[in-house]
Design a protein around this motif. Sequence first.
Motif, mmCIF file in Angstrom:
data_model
loop_
_atom_site.group_PDB
_atom_site.id
_atom_site.type_symbol
_atom_site.label_atom_id
_atom_site.label_comp_id
_atom_site.label_asym_id
_atom_site.label_seq_id
_atom_site.Cartn_x
_atom_site.Cartn_y
_atom_site.Cartn_z
ATOM 1 N N GLU A 14 0.838 -1.187 -0.058
ATOM 2 C CA GLU A 14 0.017 0.062 0.009
ATOM 3 C C GLU A 14 0.844 1.213 -0.027
ATOM 4 O O GLU A 14 0.538 2.259 -0.448
ATOM 5 N N ALA A 15 2.099 1.248 0.689
ATOM 6 C CA ALA A 15 2.897 2.399 0.829
ATOM 7 C C ALA A 15 4.420 2.026 0.974
ATOM 8 O O ALA A 15 4.638 0.884 1.481
ATOM 9 N N LEU A 16 5.175 2.680 0.460
ATOM 10 C CA LEU A 16 6.658 2.481 0.519
ATOM 11 C C LEU A 16 7.468 3.949 0.751
ATOM 12 O O LEU A 16 7.126 5.038 -0.006
ATOM 13 N N ALA A 17 8.175 4.053 1.665
ATOM 14 C CA ALA A 17 8.947 5.144 1.857
ATOM 15 C C ALA A 17 10.721 4.756 2.295
ATOM 16 O O ALA A 17 10.999 4.075 2.801
ATOM 17 N N TRP A 59 8.938 8.956 6.137
ATOM 18 C CA TRP A 59 9.960 9.226 7.156
ATOM 19 C C TRP A 59 10.041 10.529 7.723
ATOM 20 O O TRP A 59 9.785 11.497 6.769
ATOM 21 N N THR A 60 10.438 10.893 8.805
ATOM 22 C CA THR A 60 11.041 12.030 9.281
ATOM 23 C C THR A 60 12.212 12.721 8.503
ATOM 24 O O THR A 60 12.759 11.933 8.114
ATOM 25 N N THR A 68 2.747 7.176 10.022
ATOM 26 C CA THR A 68 1.585 6.332 9.306
ATOM 27 C C THR A 68 0.086 7.058 9.428
ATOM 28 O O THR A 68 0.165 7.978 10.327
ATOM 29 N N ALA A 69 -0.745 6.882 8.460
ATOM 30 C CA ALA A 69 -1.993 7.333 8.635
ATOM 31 C C ALA A 69 -2.984 6.106 8.753
ATOM 32 O O ALA A 69 -2.807 5.345 7.593
ATOM 33 N N ALA A 97 0.627 13.047 3.743
ATOM 34 C CA ALA A 97 1.146 13.829 4.834
ATOM 35 C C ALA A 97 2.628 14.343 4.252
ATOM 36 O O ALA A 97 3.294 13.585 3.042
ATOM 37 N N ALA A 98 3.109 15.519 4.487
ATOM 38 C CA ALA A 98 4.406 15.916 4.322
ATOM 39 C C ALA A 98 5.072 16.723 5.308
ATOM 40 O O ALA A 98 4.284 17.334 6.219
#
Length: 100
Positions: A14-17, A59-60, A68-69, A97-98
């Motif tokens: 679903e998401a990758l960072a 990531w920060t 996460t949301a 988010a950013a």
Amino acid sequence: ECLLRMKGHSAPIEALAVHPSGRLALSVCAGRKLRLWNLQTGKCNYTSALPQPTRVLLWTPRGDGYVTAAGSALRLHALGGDAAPVEMLHERPPAAAAFA
């Protein structure tokens, strides 16, 4: 050309960072599993079950935590500690988010 194949999730991603260092990555799958990957070896170094599905992951800027949301909340998780995540509630589920 595929440079590295990382195996571990049994449900769609679903998401990758990617970490600011470029050496690590976080991924979240539809099965509510969070994984921390070593991008140099392709191995999973950490796995955690999430309480709810999430599609927002980042990531920060310093790489000392991640966001996460899930549901109507953004959660800021710090690395290397037992502190509970900081939770920010919204009226609607966050779509993105950013950090500024």
